[in-house]
Design a protein around this motif. Structure first.
Motif, PDB file in Angstrom:
ATOM      1  N   VAL A 188     -53.901  25.840 -40.941  1.00 58.84           N
ATOM      2  CA  VAL A 188     -52.600  25.064 -41.049  1.00 58.84           C
ATOM      3  C   VAL A 188     -53.209  23.825 -41.586  1.00 58.84           C
ATOM      4  N   ALA A 189     -54.486  23.067 -41.329  1.00 57.30           N
ATOM      5  CA  ALA A 189     -55.230  22.035 -41.871  1.00 57.30           C
ATOM      6  C   ALA A 189     -55.360  22.063 -43.212  1.00 57.30           C
ATOM      7  N   ALA A 190     -55.965  23.317 -43.813  1.00 60.42           N
ATOM      8  CA  ALA A 190     -56.141  23.689 -45.050  1.00 60.42           C
ATOM      9  C   ALA A 190     -54.941  24.020 -45.915  1.00 60.42           C
ATOM     10  N   GLU A 191     -53.956  24.826 -45.567  1.00 65.29           N
ATOM     11  CA  GLU A 191     -52.964  25.297 -46.244  1.00 65.29           C
ATOM     12  C   GLU A 191     -51.619  24.760 -46.088  1.00 65.29           C
ATOM     13  N   GLY A 192     -51.575  24.052 -44.910  1.00 65.10           N
ATOM     14  CA  GLY A 192     -50.284  23.352 -44.398  1.00 65.10           C
ATOM     15  C   GLY A 192     -49.449  24.278 -43.544  1.00 65.10           C
ATOM     16  N   LEU A 193     -48.307  23.806 -43.127  1.00 64.41           N
ATOM     17  CA  LEU A 193     -47.374  24.722 -42.024  1.00 64.41           C
ATOM     18  C   LEU A 193     -46.694  25.462 -42.964  1.00 64.41           C
ATOM     19  N   ASN A 194     -47.168  26.491 -43.548  1.00 61.95           N
ATOM     20  CA  ASN A 194     -46.229  27.372 -44.431  1.00 61.95           C
ATOM     21  C   ASN A 194     -46.672  28.954 -43.990  1.00 61.95           C
ATOM     22  N   PRO A 195     -46.139  29.461 -42.762  1.00 64.43           N
ATOM     23  CA  PRO A 195     -46.543  30.615 -42.437  1.00 64.43           C
ATOM     24  C   PRO A 195     -46.278  31.891 -43.297  1.00 64.43           C
ATOM     25  N   GLY A 196     -45.632  31.950 -44.361  1.00 65.20           N
ATOM     26  CA  GLY A 196     -45.313  32.665 -45.347  1.00 65.20           C
ATOM     27  C   GLY A 196     -46.488  33.117 -46.055  1.00 65.20           C
ATOM     28  N   THR A 197     -47.318  32.077 -46.231  1.00 65.71           N
ATOM     29  CA  THR A 197     -48.405  32.302 -47.145  1.00 65.71           C
ATOM     30  C   THR A 197     -49.611  32.754 -46.353  1.00 65.71           C
ATOM     31  N   TRP A 198     -49.764  32.732 -44.958  1.00 66.21           N
ATOM     32  CA  TRP A 198     -50.903  33.009 -44.467  1.00 66.21           C
ATOM     33  C   TRP A 198     -50.864  33.777 -43.120  1.00 66.21           C
ATOM     34  N   ALA A 199     -49.554  33.864 -42.593  1.00 68.42           N
ATOM     35  CA  ALA A 199     -49.308  34.492 -41.168  1.00 68.42           C
ATOM     36  C   ALA A 199     -49.611  35.918 -40.983  1.00 68.42           C
ATOM     37  N   VAL A 200     -49.577  36.794 -42.242  1.00 69.38           N
ATOM     38  CA  VAL A 200     -49.926  38.138 -41.863  1.00 69.38           C
ATOM     39  C   VAL A 200     -51.591  38.436 -41.973  1.00 69.38           C
ATOM     40  N   ASP A 201     -51.882  37.661 -42.893  1.00 66.83           N
ATOM     41  CA  ASP A 201     -53.363  37.705 -42.935  1.00 66.83           C
ATOM     42  C   ASP A 201     -54.331  37.284 -41.812  1.00 66.83           C
ATOM     43  N   TRP A 202     -53.547  36.052 -41.135  1.00 62.74           N
ATOM     44  CA  TRP A 202     -53.860  35.636 -39.877  1.00 62.74           C
ATOM     45  C   TRP A 202     -53.931  36.339 -39.018  1.00 62.74           C
ATOM     46  N   PHE A 203     -52.786  37.129 -38.795  1.00 66.85           N
ATOM     47  CA  PHE A 203     -52.605  38.247 -37.641  1.00 66.85           C
ATOM     48  C   PHE A 203     -53.542  39.266 -37.691  1.00 66.85           C
ATOM     49  N   LEU A 204     -53.712  40.176 -39.125  1.00 66.15           N
ATOM     50  CA  LEU A 204     -54.441  41.119 -39.126  1.00 66.15           C
ATOM     51  C   LEU A 204     -55.995  40.942 -39.096  1.00 66.15           C
ATOM     52  N   ARG A 205     -56.428  39.640 -39.765  1.00 63.37           N
ATOM     53  CA  ARG A 205     -57.779  39.410 -39.636  1.00 63.37           C
ATOM     54  C   ARG A 205     -58.277  38.673 -38.385  1.00 63.37           C
ATOM     55  N   ASP A 206     -57.606  37.599 -37.983  1.00 61.33           N
ATOM     56  CA  ASP A 206     -58.177  36.721 -36.621  1.00 61.33           C
ATOM     57  C   ASP A 206     -57.808  37.329 -35.402  1.00 61.33           C
ATOM     58  N   ILE A 207     -56.697  38.036 -35.557  1.00 59.71           N
ATOM     59  CA  ILE A 207     -56.430  38.646 -34.158  1.00 59.71           C
ATOM     60  C   ILE A 207     -56.826  40.203 -34.017  1.00 59.71           C
ATOM     61  N   ILE A 208     -56.094  40.882 -34.690  1.00 57.32           N
ATOM     62  CA  ILE A 208     -56.667  42.456 -34.678  1.00 57.32           C
ATOM     63  C   ILE A 208     -57.840  42.634 -34.931  1.00 57.32           C
ATOM     64  N   TYR A 209     -58.357  42.645 -36.070  1.00 58.72           N
ATOM     65  CA  TYR A 209     -59.811  42.954 -36.718  1.00 58.72           C
ATOM     66  C   TYR A 209     -60.817  42.338 -35.871  1.00 58.72           C
ATOM     67  N   ARG A 210     -60.648  40.870 -35.519  1.00 59.44           N
ATOM     68  CA  ARG A 210     -61.890  40.309 -35.086  1.00 59.44           C
ATOM     69  C   ARG A 210     -61.972  40.444 -33.365  1.00 59.44           C
ATOM     70  N   ILE A 211     -60.565  40.682 -32.829  1.00 54.29           N
ATOM     71  CA  ILE A 211     -60.917  41.078 -31.418  1.00 54.29           C
ATOM     72  C   ILE A 211     -61.494  42.432 -31.172  1.00 54.29           C
ATOM     73  N   ALA A 212     -61.044  43.150 -32.029  1.00 52.37           N
ATOM     74  CA  ALA A 212     -61.229  44.827 -31.857  1.00 52.37           C
ATOM     75  C   ALA A 212     -62.614  44.929 -32.332  1.00 52.37           C
ATOM     76  N   LEU A 213     -63.453  44.256 -33.278  1.00 53.52           N
ATOM     77  CA  LEU A 213     -64.761  44.033 -33.565  1.00 53.52           C
ATOM     78  C   LEU A 213     -65.529  43.679 -32.399  1.00 53.52           C
TER      79      LEU A 213
END
Length: 414
Positions: A188-213
């Protein structure tokens, strides 16, 4: 040629002596007064602050707002050793229903805490959205280092009370689970409060992938380390040597390799401890591994707490009344209330629910997260964040440190 007097004072050596005095007195004084040791953590912070104020000639430590790297590295090492130890303490994983309070604290209490703190950060402190999200993520986890007094005992000790089991497993896992929200603050600090541009990527990478790994790397690391320790070579296994340094080596290997492939190393080392403890469960070497890692944890914790105390006068220069409001609400209202809600449908009685809800101490992990974020991006409100988080750590360690013995005694009366 003139020489310094043989007995001349050296400020560095004075600092070492002061550190030694603080650790000894902080460990000894609570036992003298009440036969309890948990109060040693707040005493170290307070004595460190007192030494900084009363002895201005002592060497000054780097300001974590300006030079975060040393603070980040030491706090990171302390946390990962503590997380491994938390995993090693659990004697029995089953029955699985005993994990229900833990999962509810992770899935309900922690997100509620993050949301409430973030809203306070925006509405009361005046933080940006990114700073508020980071504040919530930094202050949400129960610290695995300072929560040791409410956790289960060492391996093979048994008698794992449901409250201690819940607080141990929560502290062992929620540090890694807070990381997605730290990344969210950075995004949010880098790209702003615009979930449409980063929400899916954040969920898949930072939640699903990194926790599973993180979970997978911890399990694989625990199995491999257990094989090396207890299986080969037959008749001369490494566990028989009694060398606890292998614990630190295994933790560093697991954590470093997980981070290299962008998994959550905090989760990996906690799972490493849980997995390794399941291999040859009754072997005495588990206790040696735990005790060695705990000794390292205690030494690093003592140094960090005294260091934090010594820089409190600097960090508190930016304190305002709003910081006190947020700190008190977090410790006395938000964490207890979110924990109480999360545990409402568990088999814990009201007293146990209250203890789990209240004793979510904040500490070393918060220092690491803020240093990590500060080293990756420059936040507008960074000075305010440091003031508030330092205040929360101070209040939390003092309040929890001086009351935890009484709370645990009340549980024994059940």
């Amino acid at each position: 040629m003139q020489h310094e007097p043989f007995f001349g004072l050296n400020s560095y050596h004075v600092a070492l002596a002061v550190i030694g005095i603080i650790v000894i007195v902080a460990r000894w004084l609570p036992r003298l007064i009440s036969k309890r040791e948990p109060a040693s953590a707040p005493l170290m912070i307070l004595f460190g602050a007192g030494a900084a104020l009363l002895m201005p000639g002592l060497p000054t430590l780097p300001d974590p707002r300006q030079v975060p790297l040393p603070w980040e590295l030491v706090s990171e090492l302390t946390v990962i050793v503590a997380l491994f130890g938390a995993g090693m303490r659990i004697d029995n994983l089953r029955p699985w229903k005993r994990w229900k309070p833990t999962f509810r604290m992770l899935a309900i209490a922690m997100p509620l805490t993050i949301l409430a703190v973030a809203l306070l950060g925006i509405g009361v402190v005046g933080l940006t959205a990114a700073g508020a999200i980071l504040l919530g993520a930094v202050l949400a986890p129960t610290d695995p280092v300072l929560a040791a007094d409410v956790q289960v005992g060492p391996p093979h000790e048994g008698a794992e009370h449901p409250v201690r089991f819940t607080l141990t497993t929560e502290a062992g896992l929620n540090d890694g689970l807070a990381f997605p929200f730290v990344y969210l603050g950075l995004i949010v600090a880098a790209e702003g409060l615009n979930p449409g541009t980063w929400a899916v990527d954040w969920f898949l990478r930072d939640i699903i992938y990194r926790i599973a790994l993180g979970v997978g790397m911890g399990w694989v690391g625990g199995r491999l380390l257990g094989f090396i320790l207890f299986k080969v070579p037959k008749g001369a296994v490494l566990a028989e040597t009694g060398s606890g340094v292998i614990a630190l080596a295994g933790v560093l290997l697991c954590y470093g390799s997980t981070e290299l492939i962008e998994g959550y190393g905090f989760i990996a080392v906690a799972v490493l401890g849980l997995t390794l403890r399941r291999i040859n469960e009754e072997h005495r070497f588990h206790r040696q591994l735990h005790d060695f890692s705990e000794s390292i944890e205690h030494a690093l914790t003592a140094l960090l707490l005294i260091a934090l105390g010594s820089v409190l006068p600097i960090l508190f220069a930016d304190l305002t009344w709003t910081h006190f409001v947020v700190a008190i609400l977090l410790i006395l209202v938000i964490r207890p209330l979110s924990g109480w809600i999360a545990l409402s449908k568990t088999n814990l009685d009201s007293r146990s629910r209250a203890v789990v809800s209240v004793y979510g101490v904040r500490g070393i992990g918060s220092i690491y997260y803020l240093c990590y974020a500060g080293s990756h991006i420059e936040f507008i409100n960074e000075a305010q964040l440091w003031s508030l988080i330092a205040l929360v750590i101070l209040i939390s360690t003092v309040l929890h440190g001086f009351t935890v013995g009484w709370a645990m005694d009340r549980l024994k009366e059940e």
